[in-house]
Enzyme design. Structure first.
Site, short mmCIF file in Angstrom:
data_model
loop_
_atom_site.label_atom_id
_atom_site.label_comp_id
_atom_site.label_asym_id
_atom_site.label_seq_id
_atom_site.Cartn_x
_atom_site.Cartn_y
_atom_site.Cartn_z
N ASP A 193 0.84 -1.19 0.00
CA ASP A 193 0.00 0.00 0.00
C ASP A 193 0.87 1.23 0.00
O ASP A 193 1.81 1.34 0.77
CB ASP A 193 -0.94 0.02 1.21
CG ASP A 193 -2.06 1.00 0.94
OD1 ASP A 193 -1.76 2.18 0.71
OD2 ASP A 193 -3.23 0.58 0.93
N GLY A 194 0.56 2.12 -0.89
CA GLY A 194 1.43 3.28 -1.09
C GLY A 194 1.11 4.47 -0.24
O GLY A 194 1.75 5.50 -0.35
N GLU A 197 3.55 3.51 -4.02
CA GLU A 197 3.00 2.19 -4.34
C GLU A 197 4.08 1.35 -5.05
O GLU A 197 4.28 0.18 -4.75
CB GLU A 197 1.78 2.36 -5.24
CG GLU A 197 0.94 1.14 -5.40
CD GLU A 197 0.06 0.83 -4.18
OE1 GLU A 197 -0.67 1.73 -3.74
OE2 GLU A 197 0.14 -0.31 -3.70
N ASP A 202 -3.78 -2.40 -4.11
CA ASP A 202 -5.05 -1.71 -4.36
C ASP A 202 -4.91 -0.73 -5.51
O ASP A 202 -5.82 0.01 -5.82
CB ASP A 202 -5.58 -1.01 -3.10
CG ASP A 202 -4.73 0.15 -2.66
OD1 ASP A 202 -3.67 0.38 -3.28
OD2 ASP A 202 -5.11 0.84 -1.70
N HIS A 228 -9.73 0.67 -1.79
CA HIS A 228 -8.55 1.51 -1.72
C HIS A 228 -8.29 1.91 -0.28
O HIS A 228 -9.17 1.88 0.56
CB HIS A 228 -8.80 2.81 -2.49
CG HIS A 228 -8.28 2.76 -3.89
ND1 HIS A 228 -6.96 2.89 -4.19
CD2 HIS A 228 -8.92 2.59 -5.06
CE1 HIS A 228 -6.80 2.81 -5.49
NE2 HIS A 228 -7.99 2.63 -6.05
N ASP A 263 -2.67 -1.29 6.65
CA ASP A 263 -2.59 -1.08 8.09
C ASP A 263 -3.48 -2.07 8.82
O ASP A 263 -3.08 -2.76 9.75
CB ASP A 263 -3.13 0.31 8.45
CG ASP A 263 -2.04 1.36 8.50
OD1 ASP A 263 -0.87 0.98 8.49
OD2 ASP A 263 -2.38 2.55 8.54
N GLY A 276 -23.80 13.78 -25.21
CA GLY A 276 -24.63 14.98 -25.31
C GLY A 276 -25.30 15.32 -23.99
O GLY A 276 -25.60 14.43 -23.20
N ASP A 278 -14.49 13.48 -27.07
CA ASP A 278 -13.20 13.12 -26.48
C ASP A 278 -13.15 11.65 -26.09
O ASP A 278 -13.80 11.23 -25.15
CB ASP A 278 -12.91 14.00 -25.28
CG ASP A 278 -12.69 15.43 -25.72
OD1 ASP A 278 -11.70 15.70 -26.41
OD2 ASP A 278 -13.56 16.27 -25.43
N GLY A 326 -22.17 5.72 -26.40
CA GLY A 326 -20.76 6.03 -26.66
C GLY A 326 -19.95 6.08 -25.38
O GLY A 326 -18.90 5.43 -25.25
N GLY A 368 -33.24 11.70 -32.05
CA GLY A 368 -33.44 10.29 -31.69
C GLY A 368 -32.49 9.34 -32.38
O GLY A 368 -32.56 8.13 -32.18
N GLU A 378 -35.26 12.21 -36.99
CA GLU A 378 -34.09 12.59 -37.83
C GLU A 378 -33.49 11.39 -38.57
O GLU A 378 -32.87 11.55 -39.62
CB GLU A 378 -33.02 13.27 -36.98
CG GLU A 378 -32.45 12.37 -35.88
CD GLU A 378 -31.41 13.04 -35.01
OE1 GLU A 378 -31.09 14.22 -35.24
OE2 GLU A 378 -30.91 12.37 -34.08
O1 F6P Z 1 -27.85 11.37 -28.71
C1 F6P Z 1 -28.47 12.57 -28.43
C2 F6P Z 1 -28.54 13.44 -29.66
O2 F6P Z 1 -29.22 14.62 -29.30
C3 F6P Z 1 -29.17 12.78 -30.87
O3 F6P Z 1 -30.57 12.71 -30.79
C4 F6P Z 1 -28.64 13.65 -31.97
O4 F6P Z 1 -28.60 12.95 -33.20
C5 F6P Z 1 -27.24 13.96 -31.51
O5 F6P Z 1 -27.24 13.79 -30.10
C6 F6P Z 1 -26.77 15.35 -31.84
O6 F6P Z 1 -25.48 15.49 -31.40
P1 F6P Z 1 -24.69 16.89 -31.41
O7 F6P Z 1 -25.11 17.65 -30.19
O8 F6P Z 1 -23.28 16.51 -31.38
O9 F6P Z 1 -25.11 17.61 -32.66
#
Ligand code: F6P
Length: 549
Positions: A8-9, A46, A68, A123, A133, A196, A260, A302, A368, A420
């Site tokens: 343990d560090g 550690e 840990d 931890h 300890d 988002g 990112d 994502g 959507g 969309e």
């Molecule tokens: O996933 C949520 C969302 O709002 C989707 O419905 C839409 O296609 C996308 O994100 C839009 O992303 P951005 O904000 O990067 O344009």
């Protein structure tokens, strides 16, 4: 001979300069040996603890080294050290490897040994009440002769004499992966919001911070701007004051990013013109430096996929499903969806005014992605005459017929709600490209144009866009977000990691993270929702059996 080492560090209580590294070493005679070293950072301590522990073991021995530190264990288990050596002691991000001197020492001392690296759960708390300890103290007190073999209060260097009576069974019990959380003291979890923004994020943040601090003696470290903050180590400890008054606020006080990716990281806020580099080791190291036991990721598919990749590197994860799209398969509902549907419904209500007054066909494009949940539910709630969803590719002649049918009944306007991601059968969804990135969008304008051509009626398209992600969450989302946040804290307390919280029926449960990140939940064309819409005369712009519900 097999030895067990527990390192343990930060066991003296101070992770800063002048702190301690401790080693508890057990051989078949159950000795406790403490090694004291002064190092400047948690990670160096550690590493030092591991070096000193391994030095105590005779060449050729088999060693189980429990730590840990997920970072230390992963460096060996995931082959990072070999990679660094090949890269001239540079990380995949081309930066010099930190503490190279100690890594070299560690390689040298472990060379003649058969070392198995094992990450223990939990931890230390950095306050002198850590597991090394604690376990050492217990080991000494429980062994014949009790604690008169020395004390283990961290500040003293103790070499315990071998107990007269050996109790080999206890060793496995103390040092197995199932080590109980003995008097662990303050713990830490990390928290970030990725992807988002979405109504209800702040309600979850509040629930996690309050749930953890009020009930479980746990500090929450909030990372800024999603995974970017994790890579760049932009973070702060969040107390209950920092989450006061945010329950009804849209957005996320932590900030977020859907560009990112630590495994393909580009500078300057996800600049797609740059080549990506793998900065995941930095992210893992930052978690180590903060002494974070588990990272809670609030995100959509994502972000949860990235979270899953970190779990495969050994970082304990708890996921919380967020997205207005409601397209995550492992939960009945994601928070944010109800708010988006409410906003879209209000917009459709308002669009009715112009449609009726001007006898127009009004097209409302909603978000959507490749799922039609928002379009379906807002379309049904707002009385859309035609609902176009990706799950049911439409055809223009059908759409035109529906508008004509309404006109022939004296209904001089129509409302079309289009997702969309919807598209005409045999064609592709419509995308827009900006900043080198392709995004869904534009189908509303195409539909409006075609409708004018087919029917001769005036038509207009409105794209609701990010309005659907903004504003105050509905009460449904606030409650769901709070329940999700508290469940995440409960999973943390139980160390039930690598799961995602979810809603099934009316219960908050959890599912393995790996199951939560595969596939997309889409509208079932045979569902009762679709049948109900058809039964009240709504068209999906394609031939369908008319159901009686
Ligand atoms: O996933 C949520 C969302 O709002 C989707 O419905 C839409 O296609 C996308 O994100 C839009 O992303 P951005 O904000 O990067 O344009």
């Amino acid at each position: 001979m097999e030895y067990i080492i527990y390192t343990d560090g930060a066991c003296s209580g101070n992770p800063g300069p002048g702190g301690w590294a401790a080693v508890v070493l057990h051989d078949d005679r159950e000795r406790e040996i403490w090694g004291r070293e002064e190092e400047t950072t948690n990670q160096r301590m550690e590493l030092r603890a591991a070096v000193e522990g391994l030095r105590l073991v005779p060449a050729g021995s088999r060693v189980k080294l429990y730590s840990d530190s997920a970072y230390l264990v992963n460096c060996f288990k995931q082959g990072w050290i070999e990679r660094w050596q090949k890269n001239g002691w540079r990380t995949s991000g081309k930066e010099p490897v930190a503490n190279r001197d100690l890594w070299l020492e560690l390689l040298e001392v472990s060379a003649g040994l058969d070392v198995e690296w094992i990450k223990v759960k939990g931890h230390s708390d950095n306050r002198g009440n850590n597991r090394a300890d604690q376990l050492a103290r217990e080991a000494i007190e429980a062994s014949p002769g009790g604690n008169d073999k020395g004390n283990s209060t961290g500040a003293d260097q103790v070499k315990g004499s071998p107990p007269e009576d050996n109790d080999a069974g206890r060793q496995g019990e103390l040092f197995s992966d199932a080590v109980p959380n003995v008097n662990r003291g303050l713990r830490r979890m990390g928290l970030l919001t990725g992807g988002g923004d979405c109504p209800g994020l702040n309600a979850v943040i509040r629930a996690v911070v309050k749930g953890a601090t009020y009930n479980y003696n746990t500090e929450v470290v909030g990372f800024d701007n999603g995974f970017r903050g994790l890579v760049e180590n932009e973070a702060r400890i969040m107390d209950d004051l920092s989450v006061s008054g945010i329950l009804n606020r849209g957005g996320t006080i932590l900030g977020t990013s859907n560009r990112d990716n630590p495994f393909d990281y580009r500078p300057g806020g996800g600049d797609y013109r740059e080549t990506g580099v793998d900065r995941s080791p930095d992210a893992v190291r930052n978690l180590e430096e903060w002494d974070i036991e588990c990272l809670v990721v609030i995100g959509g598919d994502g972000s949860l996929l990235l979270a899953h990749r970190f779990s495969e590197l050994g970082v304990p994860i708890i996921g919380i499903p967020k997205t207005i799209d409601n397209d995550l398969p492992a939960t009945d509902v994601t928070f944010g969806f109800d708010s988006a549907v409410t906003t879209a419904t209000e917009a459709i209500d308002k669009i009715h005014t112009t449609a009726e007054s001007h006898h127009r066909v009004m097209v409302v494009e909603v978000m959507g992605r490749h799922a039609g949940w928002i379009a379906l539910q807002a379309g049904m709630a707002g009385g859309g005459d035609i609902i176009l969803i990706p799950e049911l590719p439409f055809d223009y002649p059908h759409l035109g017929e529906k508008i004509e049918e309404r006109r022939s009944k004296g209904k001089k306007f129509s409302i079309i709600v289009v997702a969309e991601g919807a598209y005409p059968a045999g064609e592709e969804p419509v995308y827009q490209t900006s900043g080198g990135v392709k995004r869904l969008g534009g189908i509303g304008a195409s539909v409006s144009e075609e409708v004018e051509k087919m029917t001769g009626m005036e038509s207009r398209a409105t794209v609701l866009g990010h309005l659907q992600r903004g504003g105050s969450p509905t009460s449904y989302d606030r409650v769901l977000a709070t329940r999700f946040g508290v469940k995440a804290v409960e999973l943390f307390q139980a160390e039930d990691y690598n799961n995602m919280v979810c809603l099934k029926g009316s219960s908050i449960l959890h599912v393995p993270l790996k199951d939560a990140v595969s596939g997309t939940k889409r509208v079932d064309p045979d569902s009762d929702q679709v049948r109900a819409a058809l039964a009240v005369g709504t068209s999906f712009g394609c031939p369908m059996k008319r159901f009686i519900v």
